[in-house]
Scaffold this motif. Structure first.
Motif, PDB file in Angstrom:
ATOM      1  N   PRO A 120       0.834  -1.210   0.000  1.00  0.00           N
ATOM      2  CA  PRO A 120       0.000   0.000   0.000  1.00  0.00           C
ATOM      3  C   PRO A 120       0.867   1.258   0.000  1.00  0.00           C
ATOM      4  N   SER A 121       0.391   2.291  -0.666  1.00  0.00           N
ATOM      5  CA  SER A 121       1.203   3.498  -0.823  1.00  0.00           C
ATOM      6  C   SER A 121       1.574   4.121   0.513  1.00  0.00           C
ATOM      7  N   TRP A 122       0.696   4.024   1.506  1.00  0.00           N
ATOM      8  CA  TRP A 122       0.995   4.640   2.796  1.00  0.00           C
ATOM      9  C   TRP A 122       2.079   3.898   3.567  1.00  0.00           C
ATOM     10  N   MET A 123       2.317   2.620   3.242  1.00  0.00           N
ATOM     11  CA  MET A 123       3.429   1.912   3.886  1.00  0.00           C
ATOM     12  C   MET A 123       4.778   2.474   3.446  1.00  0.00           C
ATOM     13  N   TRP A 124       4.834   3.043   2.247  1.00  0.00           N
ATOM     14  CA  TRP A 124       6.098   3.532   1.714  1.00  0.00           C
ATOM     15  C   TRP A 124       6.568   4.807   2.409  1.00  0.00           C
ATOM     16  N   ILE A 125       5.681   5.501   3.179  1.00  0.00           N
ATOM     17  CA  ILE A 125       6.109   6.723   3.881  1.00  0.00           C
ATOM     18  C   ILE A 125       6.133   6.517   5.391  1.00  0.00           C
ATOM     19  N   ALA A 126       6.055   5.285   5.849  1.00  0.00           N
ATOM     20  CA  ALA A 126       6.044   5.017   7.296  1.00  0.00           C
ATOM     21  C   ALA A 126       7.298   5.569   7.952  1.00  0.00           C
ATOM     22  N   GLY A 127       7.115   6.133   9.151  1.00  0.00           N
ATOM     23  CA  GLY A 127       8.231   6.716   9.873  1.00  0.00           C
ATOM     24  C   GLY A 127       8.756   7.988   9.248  1.00  0.00           C
ATOM     25  N   ALA A 128       7.923   8.639   8.417  1.00  0.00           N
ATOM     26  CA  ALA A 128       8.295   9.893   7.749  1.00  0.00           C
ATOM     27  C   ALA A 128       9.534   9.720   6.870  1.00  0.00           C
ATOM     28  N   GLN A 129       9.643   8.547   6.227  1.00  0.00           N
ATOM     29  CA  GLN A 129      10.750   8.271   5.307  1.00  0.00           C
ATOM     30  C   GLN A 129      10.186   7.937   3.935  1.00  0.00           C
ATOM     31  N   ASN A 130      10.775   8.481   2.892  1.00  0.00           N
ATOM     32  CA  ASN A 130      10.374   8.014   1.566  1.00  0.00           C
ATOM     33  C   ASN A 130      10.970   6.630   1.314  1.00  0.00           C
ATOM     34  N   ARG A 131      10.318   5.848   0.510  1.00  0.00           N
ATOM     35  CA  ARG A 131      10.755   4.480   0.178  1.00  0.00           C
ATOM     36  C   ARG A 131      11.037   3.657   1.445  1.00  0.00           C
ATOM     37  N   SER A 132      10.180   3.838   2.429  1.00  0.00           N
ATOM     38  CA  SER A 132      10.398   3.254   3.751  1.00  0.00           C
ATOM     39  C   SER A 132      10.572   1.741   3.713  1.00  0.00           C
ATOM     40  N   ILE A 133       9.769   1.064   2.890  1.00  0.00           N
ATOM     41  CA  ILE A 133       9.814  -0.405   2.862  1.00  0.00           C
ATOM     42  C   ILE A 133      11.168  -0.914   2.377  1.00  0.00           C
ATOM     43  N   VAL A 134      11.734  -0.277   1.363  1.00  0.00           N
ATOM     44  CA  VAL A 134      13.022  -0.754   0.867  1.00  0.00           C
ATOM     45  C   VAL A 134      14.141  -0.422   1.858  1.00  0.00           C
ATOM     46  N   ARG A 135      14.005   0.684   2.583  1.00  0.00           N
ATOM     47  CA  ARG A 135      14.996   0.983   3.631  1.00  0.00           C
ATOM     48  C   ARG A 135      14.936  -0.093   4.716  1.00  0.00           C
ATOM     49  N   GLN A 136      13.734  -0.485   5.082  1.00  0.00           N
ATOM     50  CA  GLN A 136      13.588  -1.538   6.088  1.00  0.00           C
ATOM     51  C   GLN A 136      14.149  -2.860   5.567  1.00  0.00           C
ATOM     52  N   ALA A 137      13.892  -3.141   4.293  1.00  0.00           N
ATOM     53  CA  ALA A 137      14.325  -4.412   3.716  1.00  0.00           C
ATOM     54  C   ALA A 137      15.846  -4.560   3.735  1.00  0.00           C
ATOM     55  N   TYR A 138      16.580  -3.442   3.615  1.00  0.00           N
ATOM     56  CA  TYR A 138      18.040  -3.510   3.519  1.00  0.00           C
ATOM     57  C   TYR A 138      18.734  -2.875   4.719  1.00  0.00           C
ATOM     58  N   ALA A 139      18.006  -2.748   5.818  1.00  0.00           N
ATOM     59  CA  ALA A 139      18.572  -2.098   7.006  1.00  0.00           C
ATOM     60  C   ALA A 139      19.784  -2.843   7.560  1.00  0.00           C
ATOM     61  N   ASP A 140      19.843  -4.149   7.343  1.00  0.00           N
ATOM     62  CA  ASP A 140      20.942  -4.940   7.898  1.00  0.00           C
ATOM     63  C   ASP A 140      22.110  -5.084   6.925  1.00  0.00           C
ATOM     64  N   THR A 141      22.014  -4.436   5.758  1.00  0.00           N
ATOM     65  CA  THR A 141      23.020  -4.664   4.723  1.00  0.00           C
ATOM     66  C   THR A 141      23.656  -3.381   4.213  1.00  0.00           C
ATOM     67  N   LEU A 142      22.845  -2.395   3.871  1.00  0.00           N
ATOM     68  CA  LEU A 142      23.385  -1.172   3.292  1.00  0.00           C
ATOM     69  C   LEU A 142      24.110  -0.323   4.327  1.00  0.00           C
ATOM     70  N   PRO A 143      25.140   0.404   3.924  1.00  0.00           N
ATOM     71  CA  PRO A 143      25.795   1.335   4.846  1.00  0.00           C
ATOM     72  C   PRO A 143      24.791   2.348   5.393  1.00  0.00           C
ATOM     73  N   GLN A 144      24.954   2.712   6.659  1.00  0.00           N
ATOM     74  CA  GLN A 144      24.019   3.622   7.304  1.00  0.00           C
ATOM     75  C   GLN A 144      23.957   4.969   6.590  1.00  0.00           C
ATOM     76  N   ALA A 145      25.076   5.410   6.048  1.00  0.00           N
ATOM     77  CA  ALA A 145      25.090   6.705   5.364  1.00  0.00           C
ATOM     78  C   ALA A 145      24.149   6.719   4.161  1.00  0.00           C
ATOM     79  N   ILE A 146      24.006   5.581   3.504  1.00  0.00           N
ATOM     80  CA  ILE A 146      23.103   5.494   2.353  1.00  0.00           C
ATOM     81  C   ILE A 146      21.661   5.290   2.812  1.00  0.00           C
TER      82      ILE A 146
END
Length: 580
Positions: A478-504
């Motif tokens: 759902p579109s509103w899941m993508w802005i959760a926590g006041a972040q754009n593309r929130s779902i993909v940030r969550q998906a890669y939280a354990d892998t991508l460098p924090q700066a990115i």
């Protein structure tokens, strides 16, 4: 081109195939293989384009994968008891890739069907009149065979300038149509019809949305990883284009520990604003790949560069051509077989800048979810909750506006207005949610990306984030899941939280080419002015000379995006001058 083919059509009148003339023999001598998938056509395919014969049901051109990423290379991997239409449906529902299905029509003697993949990885243009004509990867092949003579369609050129982000079946060459991604072309005698075979609305209206952010993040990461690794297994040697942003970084993670040899390249400008080396190096180090940082100069950029003869619509401008040249040099330097890019990520990961997600939350889940979405919206855009709520209410109560507005800057006021050409993905179902409407329009607009990146003509350009499995996975979020926590593309940030460098992961924006484009204009403005004023577009009455004169006399204002429009006009002008 990476994929090349031409199917010569002929009606079922006893003339079972076009005779091989000298040009056709030249095609075969240069590596084009001849196939006869049906009485209705003769097919010539480049030796590097995969062909899967379907045992009496035609064939498939290109690369096909199962939903777990396994390559399908033989008909034995597909069901054998299905009808022709059933096999096409099976491939849409259970496979993906860059392909064209070519099948005889069992119900009509001499009839033939072509179905293009939903992601548009296999190019497909056509010209058919009275059952005769061709379907091809590019217009250069029928020209080489003497079966087409190119001529500019000026009405299509005007439409291209009015609606630069719309992809339509009409090309800018008279008589040449494109079979859009996810559509099917049926030729039955002198009758030719086009049907939508796959649409994002099929997913939105028939597949259940993910119930939680955790479920969504897992599904999105799984689809991205699978698609990226599947293409890596085919190409084996890759140049990854790193922008320093989230999307290309996600593709980079997908290549980590793959079977492919990976090199990276990022672009640097001589003026501030677009230097992403700090972030790109972190991704290159993460996947253990070497990285080039190549400089885009200002003096070397040309507005009158040579246009590839196989293009049928003008999309490539000065910046794209410069990028293409640098990336192609890097690919050859590293010996890579293909380009990988994060292109389309913003759209696929639902980077909406309107209040539509909050409106969707209310319509899908009610007031409580809408209030959470409004708070997220306010935090994301740094505005008050009241303003976010007001904008969301407006989305709910006002009738939706037009799919897109015409861009008439610098066009002659004497031109009659015209509506945008239809696109099958823009045929909205009744009751479509505001956010779904906006994101699917944006998804349709991504179909111009391959035309805008001509390096895909010389080696494969892989856009894993626009693959069918990734599109389908992200459309179920759902579109509103993508802005959760006041972040754009929130779902993909969550998906890669354990892998991508924090700066990115923490980035909310990335480098801009605005300063570079401004410097480009300052350096080349007199030449660009003269080029457009003395050009074919002005001679045809499409471009308005006085408005050009006023702009170049006054110069652009601060943060003026009009320069981009000037570069787009130059891109079209350059293309039309080279079509004679």
């Amino acid at each position: 081109m990476a994929y090349r083919y031409i199917a010569l059509l002929h009606p079922n009148n006893g003339d079972h195939a076009h005779p091989l003339d000298d040009a056709a023999r030249q095609l075969q001598s240069s590596g084009m293989q001849r196939h006869l998938p049906a009485v209705g056509c003769t097919l010539h395919v480049c030796a590097t384009t995969p062909v899967i014969p379907l045992a009496g049901q035609g064939l498939i051109l290109g690369h096909v994968f199962s939903r777990d990423g396994m390559p399908i290379t033989h008909a034995a991997q597909l069901p054998t008891a299905l009808s022709h239409a059933g096999l096409r449906r099976y491939i849409l529902q259970n496979c993906w890739g860059a392909y064209l299905i070519v099948q005889p029509d069992p119900a009509h003697a001499g009839g033939i069907t072509f179905q293009r993949d939903p992601e548009g990885g296999m190019p497909c243009i056509h010209h058919i009149d009275g059952g005769r004509g061709f379907i091809a990867s590019d217009v250069a092949l029928p020209e080489q065979l003497g079966r087409h003579r190119r001529r500019v369609d000026w009405d299509a050129v005007r439409h291209r300038l009015l609606y630069p982000d719309i992809k339509s079946a009409r090309t800018a060459l008279a008589g040449i149509q494109e079979l859009l991604p996810g559509t099917r072309l049926v030729v039955q005698g002198e009758r030719t019809t086009v049907h939508a075979a796959w649409s994002p609305w099929d997913v939105v209206t028939h597949e259940p949305p993910y119930a939680s952010a955790d479920e969504a993040a897992e599904a999105v990461r799984g689809a991205v990883s699978m698609a990226t690794r599947a293409w890596a297994g085919i190409d084996r040697s890759i140049l990854l284009e790193l922008s320093g942003g989230l999307d290309s970084s996600v593709v980079g993670v997908g290549l980590k520990d793959s079977c492919a040899e990976v090199a990276c390249c990022t672009l640097v400008t001589p003026v501030p604003g677009a230097d992403e080396r700090r972030y790109a190096r972190q991704v290159a180090a993460l996947i253990g790949a070497p990285m080039d940082a190549d400089v885009m100069g200002l003096e070397s950029l040309r507005h009158d560069f040579d246009v590839d003869p196989w293009t049928s619509t003008p999309r490539v401008g000065m910046l794209q051509h410069a990028t293409d040249t640098i990336m192609e040099q890097a690919r050859r330097r590293h010996g890579a077989a293909s380009f990988f890019s994060g292109g389309g990520g913003d759209t696929v990961f639902c980077y909406l800048t309107s209040a539509a997600p909050a409106a969707d939350a209310f319509l899908q889940k009610g007031a409580a979810q809408a209030l959470r979405a409004i708070r997220d919206l306010a935090g994301l855009h740094q505005c008050t909750v009241w303003k976010a709520a007001r904008l969301a209410l407006r989305k709910l109560t006002r009738a939706p506006g037009p799919i897109c507005n015409a861009t008439d800057a610098f066009l002659s006021p004497a031109l009659a207005p015209c509506a945008p050409d239809p696109h099958p993905w823009l045929d909205m179902p009744r009751g479509a949610l505001p956010g779904e409407r906006e994101r699917i329009f944006a998804l349709a607009a991504t179909q111009i990306y391959r035309e805008s990146a001509p390096r895909g003509m010389h080696a494969h350009l892989r856009l894993p984030l626009l693959s069918q499995p990734v599109m389908e996975a992200t459309l179920r979020v759902p579109s509103w899941m993508w802005i959760a926590g006041a972040q754009n593309r929130s779902i993909v940030r969550q998906a890669y939280a354990d892998t991508l460098p924090q700066a990115i992961l923490a980035r909310r924006s990335k480098g801009s080419f605005s300063a570079y484009i401004g410097a480009l204009h300052a350096r080349h403005a007199p030449r660009l002015h003269a080029y457009l004023r003395d050009g074919a577009l002005h001679a045809q009455g499409i471009v308005d000379g006085p408005s050009l004169d006023r702009f170049f006399a006054l110069g652009p204002g601060p943060r003026d995006r009009t320069i981009g429009r000037i570069l787009d006009l130059c891109a079209v002008e350059n293309w039309v001058r080279q079509q004679s």
